[in-house]
Motif scaffolding. Structure first.
Motif, short mmCIF file in Angstrom:
data_model
loop_
_atom_site.label_atom_id
_atom_site.label_comp_id
_atom_site.label_asym_id
_atom_site.label_seq_id
_atom_site.Cartn_x
_atom_site.Cartn_y
_atom_site.Cartn_z
N THR A 117 -2.65 3.92 -5.35
CA THR A 117 -3.50 4.57 -4.36
C THR A 117 -2.81 4.57 -2.99
O THR A 117 -1.77 3.95 -2.80
CB THR A 117 -4.84 3.85 -4.21
N SER A 118 -3.40 5.27 -2.06
CA SER A 118 -2.96 5.22 -0.66
C SER A 118 -4.13 4.87 0.26
O SER A 118 -4.12 5.19 1.45
CB SER A 118 -2.36 6.56 -0.24
N ILE A 119 -5.12 4.19 -0.31
CA ILE A 119 -6.32 3.85 0.45
C ILE A 119 -5.95 2.96 1.64
O ILE A 119 -5.28 1.94 1.49
CB ILE A 119 -7.33 3.12 -0.45
N ASN A 123 0.43 -0.45 -7.05
CA ASN A 123 -0.73 0.15 -6.41
C ASN A 123 -0.48 1.65 -6.31
O ASN A 123 0.37 2.09 -5.54
CB ASN A 123 -0.94 -0.46 -5.03
N VAL A 148 0.50 10.58 -0.88
CA VAL A 148 0.33 9.84 -2.13
C VAL A 148 1.41 8.77 -2.30
O VAL A 148 2.48 8.82 -1.70
CB VAL A 148 0.37 10.80 -3.34
#
Length: 434
Positions: A177-179, A175, A202
């Protein structure tokens, strides 16, 4: 300009090495005598694309593509074994036909062309034309003496490896992303850094990804050697003050080192993974390595790149340590800025030291420990080339560049280099010649 030469990559005019398919020992030793040009030219093309595509995924691609290259030629080295017997959750790879001739350069060309097309999505028309041009140039050069049947067999085998590798990649759980990530708050915790104050940081979930080695699935670096404190007499304060003091007396050479290793992507420079693979490519070329050696070097470099990054970022988000710029602006100098931009993620350990060190240590097992080579990666930016007396010496300079740049504490760099030896040695020691 080392990496920006337009890919009409210059193809050697030497004719393809001819192999007597009736001689099984000669056939199985073919990759040990074939030159590495087909591999290094495909990596140069990927590096060209990387300048246009600043993405964490490119470091991931290098791992799979390096493994695929090795699998596409490994039957050309006698008594070699598949990495599928060594790596975590790697599926069994296609097998060659018994008692039939192959040209392993043709196989490598087909595998690399297919993998670049599969992994690098969204390329421009010009990019796609470059892929076609390079593949066709080697196909014309490498048509084996055995005739079209052997050529077709070799090409089909390389493409089958590429498909198997890409299907394995599709099971990947990385993954990038850091959503949804919320940075923890505690004394000494990472906070967004100037000038952009990016938040969330990030690669927050990078550490939970599947590693290539089962031994790297868990674990982090040891804790930072000093407890957080704002007391001027504390060890932590002295560690941070050292970064500040170094920043006040930077020499021209120290500034040049800091700038040489920025690796910020964004069509200006390579990402760290790109610079690492540029180093490996140059070392392969400068040592005149064979295709078989180059394939093992690229495979182990890619394995170490991924595992080092995963363990490194898992560690970063375990400790969430404050960056020097945040501490210095709070307690020492309110207007201070690091000499190079501070990356938007926690401080400990130093990623460039850890990841580049892991790659260089792994490749040392393949190319040797006393290898003097010259890094021309950033000739196109006007930076003078750097000369190193070993592969790991390059990683050590990458590490110390972060102190000169003002973005890492010295213990973070030292921890990164120490753990790089561990990861790199595990990868380098994978025995592929049983």
């Amino acid at each position: 300009m080392y990496m920006l030469a337009i890919i009409s990559v210059i193809i050697s005019v030497n004719s393809c090495k001819k192999v007597d398919k009736s001689n099984s020992d000669q056939l199985q030793s073919y990759a040990k005598i074939a030159d590495a040009n087909v591999a290094t030219d495909w990596y140069k093309l990927q590096l060209r694309f990387l300048l246009e595509r600043n993405s964490t995924l490119n470091g991931l691609y290098f791992g799979y593509i390096g493994i695929g290259l090795y699998e596409s030629v490994r039957y050309g080295t006698k008594n070699s074994v598949s990495l599928s017997t060594k790596l975590y959750q790697m599926p069994e790879m296609p097998a060659k036909e018994n008692n039939n001739g192959y040209n392993w350069e043709v196989s490598a060309n087909a595998a690399l062309a297919s993998m670049v097309r599969l992994f690098y999505q969204g390329l421009t028309t010009v990019n796609s034309a470059s892929i076609d041009s390079l593949e066709n140039a080697y196909n014309q050069k490498l048509t084996p003496a055995e005739g079209s049947e052997s050529f077709n067999r070799s090409q089909a085998f390389g493409r089958s490896i590429a498909t198997a590798i890409y299907n394995w990649y599709k099971t990947d759980n990385l993954n990038v992303t850091s959503i949804g990530y919320v940075a923890p708050v505690f004394p000494g915790a990472w906070v967004p850094t100037p000038p952009a104050f990016v938040n969330p940081p990030v690669n927050a979930y990078f550490g939970i990804a599947r590693t290539y080695l089962a031994a790297d699935l868990t674990g982090v670096v040891p804790p930072f050697p000093a407890a957080y404190s704002e007391d001027p007499n504390s060890d932590f304060y002295k560690i941070v003050k050292h970064v500040y003091d170094v920043s006040q007396t930077l020499t021209t050479e120290q500034k040049n080192i800091a700038l040489f290793w920025v690796d910020q992507g964004n069509a200006v420079a390579y990402t760290p993974a790109g610079h690492d693979m540029a180093l490996v490519t140059q070392a392969i070329e400068q040592t005149h390595s064979s295709l078989g050696v180059a394939a093992e070097a690229y495979a182990k470099a890619g394995i170490a790149e991924r595992d080092g990054a995963i363990v490194g970022f898992r560690s970063k988000y375990t400790y969430n340590l404050i960056r020097p710029v945040s501490y210095i602006r709070k307690l020492i100098s309110p207007t201070w800025l690091s000499f190079i931009p501070t990356p938007p993620h926690p401080e400990y350990p130093a990623a460039h030291a850890f990841v580049t060190g892991s790659v260089m240590q792994a490749v040392t097992w393949v190319l040797g420990d006393h290898l003097t080579f010259v890094d021309h990666t950033y000739d196109f930016r006007g930076w003078a080339p750097r000369t190193f007396t070993s592969l790991f010496a390059a990683a050590e300079e990458a590490g110390i560049s972060r102190l000169y740049g003002g973005i890492h504490y010295l213990p973070s760099i030292n921890a990164g280099l120490a753990l790089a030896h561990e990861i790199g040695n595990k990868v380098g020691a994978i025995n592929l010649h049983e």
